[in-house]
Design an enzyme around this catalytic site. Structure first.
Site, PDB file in Angstrom:
ATOM      1  N   LYS A 122       1.984  11.381   8.515  1.00 45.30           N
ATOM      2  CA  LYS A 122       2.712  12.068   7.442  1.00 45.30           C
ATOM      3  C   LYS A 122       2.108  11.716   6.081  1.00 45.30           C
ATOM      4  CE  LYS A 122       6.791  10.324   5.794  1.00 45.30           C
ATOM      5  NZ  LYS A 122       6.799  10.176   4.331  1.00 45.30           N
ATOM      6  N   ASN A 123       1.901  10.431   5.855  1.00 45.45           N
ATOM      7  CA  ASN A 123       1.490  10.011   4.519  1.00 45.45           C
ATOM      8  C   ASN A 123       0.038  10.335   4.202  1.00 45.45           C
ATOM      9  OD1 ASN A 123       4.065   9.170   4.159  1.00 45.45           O
ATOM     10  ND2 ASN A 123       3.623   6.968   4.146  1.00 45.45           N
ATOM     11  N   ARG A 150       9.841  13.799  -2.394  1.00 46.05           N
ATOM     12  CA  ARG A 150       9.156  13.087  -3.463  1.00 46.05           C
ATOM     13  C   ARG A 150       7.669  13.436  -3.510  1.00 46.05           C
ATOM     14  NH1 ARG A 150       9.336   8.811  -6.903  1.00 46.05           N
ATOM     15  NH2 ARG A 150       7.450   7.567  -6.993  1.00 46.05           N
ATOM     16  N   CYS A 192      13.744  10.129   0.038  1.00 54.50           N
ATOM     17  CA  CYS A 192      14.718   9.155   0.537  1.00 54.50           C
ATOM     18  C   CYS A 192      15.299   8.354  -0.619  1.00 54.50           C
ATOM     19  CB  CYS A 192      14.027   8.170   1.485  1.00 54.50           C
ATOM     20  SG  CYS A 192      13.794   8.804   3.123  1.00 54.50           S
ATOM     21  N   ARG A 247      12.656   4.781  -7.761  1.00 55.88           N
ATOM     22  CA  ARG A 247      11.434   5.559  -7.557  1.00 55.88           C
ATOM     23  C   ARG A 247      11.043   6.422  -8.763  1.00 55.88           C
ATOM     24  NH1 ARG A 247      10.989   7.616  -1.443  1.00 55.88           N
ATOM     25  NH2 ARG A 247       8.922   6.767  -1.586  1.00 55.88           N
ATOM     26  N   ILE A 268       8.527   8.020 -11.752  1.00 57.71           N
ATOM     27  CA  ILE A 268       7.171   8.576 -11.649  1.00 57.71           C
ATOM     28  C   ILE A 268       6.354   8.255 -12.898  1.00 57.71           C
ATOM     29  CG2 ILE A 268       7.765  10.405 -10.007  1.00 57.71           C
ATOM     30  CD1 ILE A 268       7.754  12.352 -12.421  1.00 57.71           C
ATOM     31  N   LEU A 286       4.248   5.953 -13.547  1.00 60.76           N
ATOM     32  CA  LEU A 286       2.826   5.622 -13.336  1.00 60.76           C
ATOM     33  C   LEU A 286       2.000   6.888 -13.119  1.00 60.76           C
ATOM     34  CD1 LEU A 286       3.342   2.551 -10.966  1.00 60.76           C
ATOM     35  CD2 LEU A 286       2.775   2.497 -13.410  1.00 60.76           C
ATOM     36  N   ASP A 289       7.507   0.473   4.976  1.00 60.27           N
ATOM     37  CA  ASP A 289       7.949   1.500   5.928  1.00 60.27           C
ATOM     38  C   ASP A 289       8.195   0.938   7.329  1.00 60.27           C
ATOM     39  OD1 ASP A 289       7.861   3.341   3.931  1.00 60.27           O
ATOM     40  OD2 ASP A 289       6.091   4.411   4.643  1.00 60.27           O
ATOM     41  N   ARG A 301      12.034  13.922   9.179  1.00 57.55           N
ATOM     42  CA  ARG A 301      11.115  14.006   8.034  1.00 57.55           C
ATOM     43  C   ARG A 301       9.788  13.319   8.353  1.00 57.55           C
ATOM     44  NH1 ARG A 301      13.429  12.083   2.546  1.00 57.55           N
ATOM     45  NH2 ARG A 301      11.255  12.558   2.215  1.00 57.55           N
TER      46      ARG A 301
HETATM   47  C1  UD1 Z   1       4.313   6.028  -0.478  1.00 55.03           C
HETATM   48  C2  UD1 Z   1       4.677   6.489   0.914  1.00 55.03           C
HETATM   49  C3  UD1 Z   1       5.955   5.827   1.391  1.00 55.03           C
HETATM   50  C4  UD1 Z   1       5.839   4.305   1.271  1.00 55.03           C
HETATM   51  C5  UD1 Z   1       5.359   3.894  -0.121  1.00 55.03           C
HETATM   52  C6  UD1 Z   1       5.055   2.417  -0.224  1.00 55.03           C
HETATM   53  C7  UD1 Z   1       3.788   8.726   0.987  1.00 55.03           C
HETATM   54  C8  UD1 Z   1       4.069  10.180   1.090  1.00 55.03           C
HETATM   55  N1  UD1 Z   1       4.852   7.919   0.899  1.00 55.03           N
HETATM   56  O1  UD1 Z   1       5.395   6.420  -1.330  1.00 55.03           O
HETATM   57  O2  UD1 Z   1       6.175   6.194   2.739  1.00 55.03           O
HETATM   58  O3  UD1 Z   1       7.094   3.722   1.492  1.00 55.03           O
HETATM   59  O4  UD1 Z   1       4.159   4.613  -0.461  1.00 55.03           O
HETATM   60  O5  UD1 Z   1       4.096   2.047   0.700  1.00 55.03           O
HETATM   61  O6  UD1 Z   1       2.656   8.305   1.039  1.00 55.03           O
HETATM   62  N2  UD1 Z   1       6.802   3.181  -8.733  1.00 55.03           N
HETATM   63  C9  UD1 Z   1       7.071   3.156 -10.075  1.00 55.03           C
HETATM   64  N3  UD1 Z   1       6.555   4.165 -10.855  1.00 55.03           N
HETATM   65  C10 UD1 Z   1       5.802   5.182 -10.339  1.00 55.03           C
HETATM   66  C11 UD1 Z   1       5.523   5.172  -8.960  1.00 55.03           C
HETATM   67  C12 UD1 Z   1       6.041   4.162  -8.177  1.00 55.03           C
HETATM   68  O7  UD1 Z   1       7.738   2.260 -10.579  1.00 55.03           O
HETATM   69  O8  UD1 Z   1       5.377   6.065 -11.097  1.00 55.03           O
HETATM   70  C13 UD1 Z   1       7.365   2.118  -7.874  1.00 55.03           C
HETATM   71  C14 UD1 Z   1       8.343   2.671  -6.839  1.00 55.03           C
HETATM   72  O9  UD1 Z   1       9.627   2.841  -7.389  1.00 55.03           O
HETATM   73  C15 UD1 Z   1       8.291   1.614  -5.774  1.00 55.03           C
HETATM   74  C16 UD1 Z   1       6.836   1.143  -5.823  1.00 55.03           C
HETATM   75  O10 UD1 Z   1       6.329   1.548  -7.083  1.00 55.03           O
HETATM   76  O11 UD1 Z   1       9.150   0.554  -6.097  1.00 55.03           O
HETATM   77  C17 UD1 Z   1       5.958   1.710  -4.728  1.00 55.03           C
HETATM   78  O12 UD1 Z   1       5.960   3.100  -4.783  1.00 55.03           O
HETATM   79  P1  UD1 Z   1       4.710   3.989  -4.362  1.00 55.03           P
HETATM   80  O13 UD1 Z   1       3.607   3.117  -3.849  1.00 55.03           O
HETATM   81  O14 UD1 Z   1       4.394   4.922  -5.475  1.00 55.03           O
HETATM   82  O15 UD1 Z   1       5.315   4.819  -3.166  1.00 55.03           O
HETATM   83  P2  UD1 Z   1       5.201   6.366  -2.912  1.00 55.03           P
HETATM   84  O16 UD1 Z   1       3.841   6.845  -3.233  1.00 55.03           O
HETATM   85  O17 UD1 Z   1       6.371   7.063  -3.469  1.00 55.03           O
END
Ligand code: UD1
Length: 418
Positions: free
Chosen positions: A22-23, A92, A116, A121, A123, A125, A305, A397
């Protein structure tokens, strides 16, 4: 609404091939839109998140054909830069499309994404990365309008190795002028897969898998066929299912290198694990040993995960385990559901203390998020009696009919759709 009815008490046995990732599929679908050429993806998992992403691509003007596990995406004629609100809120990963749509149409409009509910979470960054490349961002209520007429390569230093932000910046940087260097990049194998796809499509990316990813903007994309890598989390879930049931399973089609942190923890619970170049076999003890401490971390650490699935395993271990969730701040919703099944656990912020019990009992529980839902199914395998997992569509999902996968190993799980 779907429910899964799990009859506990069977030891899983047998061999199963890991589903497509999926990812990896989600950002590669976003990258397919960037290419503007016909892309054929194979080994695409049949998941509701993938269906959502393809629906969004279609609304943006892509023409997509499905043929078994293959998707053919023609993104030559995009019709809008506005991501559809309802679908984006559901997922997301729609945020990856910002970098791609911006690259193609010089403008993107999005709503804050959903997914989820496992924490805040944000955005920030993603947006900071796009800004570094010269994008202008206007936020208004829940809408984000991004303009990027002339994206320019830059050094993007991420404050945290976010998987999604790394991927989004990689995608936007492919259409920027000059070189982009992403520092403190996430190192997950799915980022390597995105790099492989982009290079195969005619872009110039290197360094994925390390903390520094370098993208030379301005490739000439062409048509291609690309196979989605196997899903390391789905594979890890099946191994943990084998472990919790006291069984003996082999997962094929997956490189053990990607799962070494997971395998280390399974071994710590007393499982015997043997690896071949593309398969992992596990023989579980009658009762798992406790995990003194398990910390979730960015790759190559133990994936967040897999936290919920290990939580269920620890819940029936012979001793008290400690799990620290370092990645997401609100990812212990399965803890209260396991208590309904007779589990003993206490949550202190990001730390869970889990006292293993001799027995879990079948009960009605609710899948609150994707991996937490899978963890409840796993707990049901070990429970006495029947466990009913409600809101099972959340599990769809990320798993291709988890009940069928587990039933092929001897489990007894029935789905009912209301
Ligand atoms: C991806 C995976 C998800 C996995 C996660 C962590 C996909 C589709 N999903 O999610 O399954 O659980 O990596 O391995 O690949 N954060 C911020 N600001 C941002 C972005 C992230 O503060 O702009 C924080 C998030 O809230 C979280 C942490 O960084 O606490 C990790 O998030 P991130 O690595 O971005 O996860 P995703 O890409 O959403």
């Amino acid at each position: 609404m779907s429910i899964l009815i799990v009859r506990g008490g069977t030891k899983l046995e047998g061999e199963i091939c890991a589903q497509g990732s999926k990812n990896a599929a989600l950002p590669i679908l976003a990258a397919s839109l960037l290419c503007g050429r016909t892309v054929r993806l194979t080994n695409v998992p049949r998941l509701s998140d993938v269906a959502n992403m393809t629906a969004i691509l279609c609304q943006l003007g892509c023409v997509i054909q499905q043929d078994g596990d293959a998707l053919t995406i023609d993104s030559s004629r995009l019709t809008t830069c506005v991501l559809p609100e309802r679908l984006s809120k559901e997922m997301r990963s729609s945020i990856f499309l910002l970098g791609s749509v911006l690259g193609r149409l010089k403008e993107a409009v999005a709503t804050y994404p959903g997914g989820c509910e496992i924490g805040n979470r944000p955005i920030d960054l993603h947006l900071q990365g796009l800004k570094r490349l010269g994008a202008e961002i206007h936020e208004d209520g829940g809408r984000i309008r991004i303009k990027g007429g002339r994206l320019k390569g830059a050094v993007v230093q991420l404050d945290y190795p976010s998987v999604g932000a790394t991927e989004n910046v990689m995608l936007a940087a492919c259409s920027a002028h000059g070189e982009t260097v992403v520092q403190n990049a996430a190192r997950e194998p799915e980022i390597v897969a995105l790099q492989d796809f982009l290079n195969a499509a005619g872009y110039h990316v290197n360094g994925a898998g390390t903390s520094t990813v370098v993208i030379r903007g301005g490739g000439t994309p062409h048509e291609l066929e690309y196979r989605i890598m196997p899903d390391r989390i789905a594979a890890g879930t099946l191994l943990t299912a084998g472990a919790i049931s006291g069984g003996n399973v082999r997962v094929t089609g997956i490189s053990p290198d990607m799962l070494s942190a997971v395998v280390d923890k399974l071994v710590a619970t007393g499982c015997k694990v043997s690896s071949e170049p593309d398969s992992i076999a596990l023989i579980a003890p009658e009762r798992p040993k406790e995990l003194e401490r398990m910390d979730t971390l960015p790759y190559p650490g133990l994936p967040t995960d897999m936290q919920a699935q290990f939580f269920s395993l620890c819940q029936v271990a012979d001793g008290t385990s400690v799990i620290v969730e370092n990645v997401f701040e609100n990812r212990f919703k399965h803890a209260q559901e396991l208590r309904i099944m007779g589990g003993k656990n206490v949550i202190y912020g990001r730390t869970a203390v889990i006292r293993g019990v001799d027995k879990l009992f079948g009960a009605k529980v609710t899948a609150r998020d994707l991996r937490g839902g899978a963890a409840l199914v796993l707990a049901g395998l070990r429970a006495e009696g029947v466990t009913v997992v409600e809101q099972a569509e959340i599990i769809d999902r990320g798993y291709e009919a988890l009940e069928e996968q587990l039933n092929s190993l001897g489990a007894s799980i029935e789905r009912k759709d209301n």
